[in-house]
Design a protein around this motif. Structure first.
Motif, PDB file in Angstrom:
ATOM      1  N   GLY A 170       9.167   0.751   0.390  1.00  0.00           N
ATOM      2  CA  GLY A 170       8.357   0.289  -0.785  1.00  0.00           C
ATOM      3  C   GLY A 170       7.211  -0.059   0.034  1.00  0.00           C
ATOM      4  N   GLY A 171       6.344  -1.240  -0.933  1.00  0.00           N
ATOM      5  CA  GLY A 171       5.297  -1.596  -0.173  1.00  0.00           C
ATOM      6  C   GLY A 171       5.567  -2.213   1.390  1.00  0.00           C
ATOM      7  N   GLU A 172       6.308  -3.339   1.606  1.00  0.00           N
ATOM      8  CA  GLU A 172       6.613  -4.079   2.845  1.00  0.00           C
ATOM      9  C   GLU A 172       8.139  -3.878   2.948  1.00  0.00           C
ATOM     10  N   GLU A 173       8.790  -2.977   2.334  1.00  0.00           N
ATOM     11  CA  GLU A 173      10.167  -2.930   2.369  1.00  0.00           C
ATOM     12  C   GLU A 173      10.581  -1.752   3.319  1.00  0.00           C
ATOM     13  N   PHE A 174      11.459  -1.813   4.025  1.00  0.00           N
ATOM     14  CA  PHE A 174      11.874  -0.546   5.002  1.00  0.00           C
ATOM     15  C   PHE A 174      13.676  -0.475   4.918  1.00  0.00           C
ATOM     16  N   ALA A 175      14.110   0.713   5.334  1.00  0.00           N
ATOM     17  CA  ALA A 175      15.531   0.772   5.472  1.00  0.00           C
ATOM     18  C   ALA A 175      15.807   1.607   6.591  1.00  0.00           C
ATOM     19  N   ILE A 176      17.030   1.335   7.124  1.00  0.00           N
ATOM     20  CA  ILE A 176      17.539   2.234   8.483  1.00  0.00           C
ATOM     21  C   ILE A 176      19.086   2.573   8.002  1.00  0.00           C
ATOM     22  N   ILE A 177      19.116   3.862   8.030  1.00  0.00           N
ATOM     23  CA  ILE A 177      20.808   4.584   8.239  1.00  0.00           C
ATOM     24  C   ILE A 177      21.044   4.587   9.594  1.00  0.00           C
ATOM     25  N   LEU A 178      21.997   3.839   9.910  1.00  0.00           N
ATOM     26  CA  LEU A 178      22.747   4.041  11.306  1.00  0.00           C
ATOM     27  C   LEU A 178      23.890   4.722  11.194  1.00  0.00           C
ATOM     28  N   PRO A 179      24.220   6.115  11.458  1.00  0.00           N
ATOM     29  CA  PRO A 179      25.405   6.677  11.557  1.00  0.00           C
ATOM     30  C   PRO A 179      26.400   6.312  12.838  1.00  0.00           C
ATOM     31  N   ASN A 180      27.626   6.416  12.602  1.00  0.00           N
ATOM     32  CA  ASN A 180      28.264   6.069  13.567  1.00  0.00           C
ATOM     33  C   ASN A 180      28.131   4.681  14.359  1.00  0.00           C
ATOM     34  N   CYS A 181      27.782   3.794  13.613  1.00  0.00           N
ATOM     35  CA  CYS A 181      27.422   2.520  14.129  1.00  0.00           C
ATOM     36  C   CYS A 181      28.642   1.399  13.776  1.00  0.00           C
ATOM     37  N   PRO A 182      29.495   1.181  14.958  1.00  0.00           N
ATOM     38  CA  PRO A 182      30.753   0.361  14.743  1.00  0.00           C
ATOM     39  C   PRO A 182      30.446  -0.862  14.429  1.00  0.00           C
ATOM     40  N   PRO A 183      31.312  -1.654  13.585  1.00  0.00           N
ATOM     41  CA  PRO A 183      31.086  -2.875  13.093  1.00  0.00           C
ATOM     42  C   PRO A 183      30.677  -4.110  13.979  1.00  0.00           C
ATOM     43  N   ALA A 184      31.342  -3.786  15.305  1.00  0.00           N
ATOM     44  CA  ALA A 184      31.351  -4.745  16.452  1.00  0.00           C
ATOM     45  C   ALA A 184      30.066  -4.704  17.051  1.00  0.00           C
ATOM     46  N   PHE A 185      29.097  -3.744  16.641  1.00  0.00           N
ATOM     47  CA  PHE A 185      27.701  -3.677  17.088  1.00  0.00           C
ATOM     48  C   PHE A 185      26.666  -4.043  16.056  1.00  0.00           C
ATOM     49  N   GLY A 186      27.206  -4.065  14.602  1.00  0.00           N
ATOM     50  CA  GLY A 186      26.077  -4.215  13.784  1.00  0.00           C
ATOM     51  C   GLY A 186      25.397  -5.369  13.782  1.00  0.00           C
ATOM     52  N   GLN A 187      25.724  -6.479  14.029  1.00  0.00           N
ATOM     53  CA  GLN A 187      24.798  -7.872  14.188  1.00  0.00           C
ATOM     54  C   GLN A 187      23.812  -7.612  15.376  1.00  0.00           C
ATOM     55  N   THR A 188      24.458  -6.963  16.480  1.00  0.00           N
ATOM     56  CA  THR A 188      23.399  -6.956  17.599  1.00  0.00           C
ATOM     57  C   THR A 188      22.430  -5.964  17.290  1.00  0.00           C
ATOM     58  N   VAL A 189      22.803  -4.749  16.566  1.00  0.00           N
ATOM     59  CA  VAL A 189      21.725  -3.794  16.529  1.00  0.00           C
ATOM     60  C   VAL A 189      20.616  -4.585  15.417  1.00  0.00           C
ATOM     61  N   ALA A 190      21.124  -5.082  14.329  1.00  0.00           N
ATOM     62  CA  ALA A 190      20.198  -5.672  13.454  1.00  0.00           C
ATOM     63  C   ALA A 190      19.351  -6.737  14.013  1.00  0.00           C
ATOM     64  N   GLU A 191      19.723  -7.542  14.750  1.00  0.00           N
ATOM     65  CA  GLU A 191      19.026  -8.465  15.776  1.00  0.00           C
ATOM     66  C   GLU A 191      17.854  -7.914  16.557  1.00  0.00           C
ATOM     67  N   ARG A 192      18.585  -6.882  17.340  1.00  0.00           N
ATOM     68  CA  ARG A 192      17.374  -6.120  18.245  1.00  0.00           C
ATOM     69  C   ARG A 192      16.345  -5.562  17.382  1.00  0.00           C
ATOM     70  N   VAL A 193      16.206  -5.201  16.045  1.00  0.00           N
ATOM     71  CA  VAL A 193      15.373  -4.863  15.295  1.00  0.00           C
ATOM     72  C   VAL A 193      14.399  -6.066  15.138  1.00  0.00           C
ATOM     73  N   ARG A 194      14.995  -6.967  14.433  1.00  0.00           N
ATOM     74  CA  ARG A 194      14.386  -8.433  14.246  1.00  0.00           C
ATOM     75  C   ARG A 194      13.561  -8.846  15.250  1.00  0.00           C
ATOM     76  N   LEU A 195      14.242  -9.325  16.513  1.00  0.00           N
ATOM     77  CA  LEU A 195      13.559  -9.759  17.456  1.00  0.00           C
ATOM     78  C   LEU A 195      12.390  -8.938  18.168  1.00  0.00           C
ATOM     79  N   ARG A 196      12.520  -7.602  17.934  1.00  0.00           N
ATOM     80  CA  ARG A 196      11.369  -6.869  18.619  1.00  0.00           C
ATOM     81  C   ARG A 196      10.071  -6.884  17.670  1.00  0.00           C
ATOM     82  N   ILE A 197      10.420  -7.137  16.068  1.00  0.00           N
ATOM     83  CA  ILE A 197       9.281  -7.202  15.389  1.00  0.00           C
ATOM     84  C   ILE A 197       8.905  -8.709  15.445  1.00  0.00           C
ATOM     85  N   GLU A 198       9.538  -9.590  15.747  1.00  0.00           N
ATOM     86  CA  GLU A 198       9.218 -11.077  15.802  1.00  0.00           C
ATOM     87  C   GLU A 198       8.222 -11.242  17.171  1.00  0.00           C
ATOM     88  N   SER A 199       8.503 -10.576  18.004  1.00  0.00           N
ATOM     89  CA  SER A 199       7.957 -10.593  19.225  1.00  0.00           C
ATOM     90  C   SER A 199       6.520  -9.980  19.391  1.00  0.00           C
TER      91      SER A 199
END
Length: 233
Positions: free
Chosen positions: A124-153
């Motif tokens: 969408g205009g300012e909307e994005f999505a990411i499909i992450l195959p074979n991403c274990p639940p234990a890593f989900g929050q870490t992956v999402a935070e990595r994306v967020r922090l890279r954009i914020e910085s």
């Protein structure tokens, strides 16, 4: 092989030039040259023109394939939805060209944060999505935070001696494993978490606490061939 003299390829070649794509190599009109042209046009049709990420049509097709794959294989998969915080303020204060620069910078940061096997899309205009195959639940929050922090910085150049910083809100959901579900149900779960991230203050990630273990009535219907309202114990 069709006679290249009968084909009007000028518009196709002009489109490649306008979008900065390399023209096919080899002898114009040869089979290899025509195949290269077709491949380049197919790739172009699958991407968002502004960012180069996958477009919405490509994303929806990939989402359907992934939900089916997870149902068959049981491998985990994570879907993230991202929304640029207060994007309207950027356009209102700095203009749409600045808004485009912000969107492209966010898209680049997303692309730098994911694996080659992942699919990042602008949906969408300012909307994005990411499909992450074979991403274990234990890593989900870490992956999402990595994306967020890279954009914020990231400091985004929007004009002479002018830089902006933006943040994103992220919501995520795991595809139900070993369950015949649908892409729309998976997307609804991720979208619900995105709404939660925005309502809790933005610039944060919200994922489902655990992968969905309860099967909805609609998913039971898909699994057993009954209607969603059917009586299934």
């Amino acid at each position: 092989m069709p006679d290249p003299g009968v084909l009007n390829l000028d518009r196709a070649l002009q489109l490649l030039r306008q979008t900065g794509q390399e023209l096919p190599q080899g002898l114009p009109g040869s089979g290899a040259w025509l195949q290269s042209l077709v491949d380049k046009l197919c790739d172009l049709s699958s991407r968002d023109a502004l960012t180069g990420l996958a477009n919405r049509r490509t994303f929806e097709s990939a989402l359907n394939r992934e939900i089916d794959r997870v149902a068959r294989s049981g491998e985990p998969a994570l879907l993230l939805y991202l929304d640029i915080d207060h994007f309207k303020r950027v356009n209102d204060s700095h203009g749409h060209s600045c808004g485009d620069a912000v969107i492209k910078a966010v898209a680049q940061a997303i692309g730098e944060s994911v694996r080659p096997m992942d699919l990042a899309a602008r949906i969408g205009g300012e909307e994005f999505a990411i499909i992450l195959p074979n991403c274990p639940p234990a890593f989900g929050q870490t992956v999402a935070e990595r994306v967020r922090l890279r954009i914020e910085s990231r400091a985004i150049d929007v004009g002479p001696s002018q830089r902006l910083g933006v943040t994103v809100s992220i919501g995520g959901a795991f595809a139900p494993q070993w369950v015949r579900s649908s892409a729309s149900l998976w997307a609804e779960r991720a979208d619900l978490q995105l709404y939660r991230a925005k309502s809790e203050g933005r610039n944060r990630t919200c994922l489902e606490p655990t992968p969905v273990s309860l099967v909805s009535a609609e998913e039971k219907g898909l699994l057993f061939g009954s209607s969603p309202s059917g009586d299934i114990a």
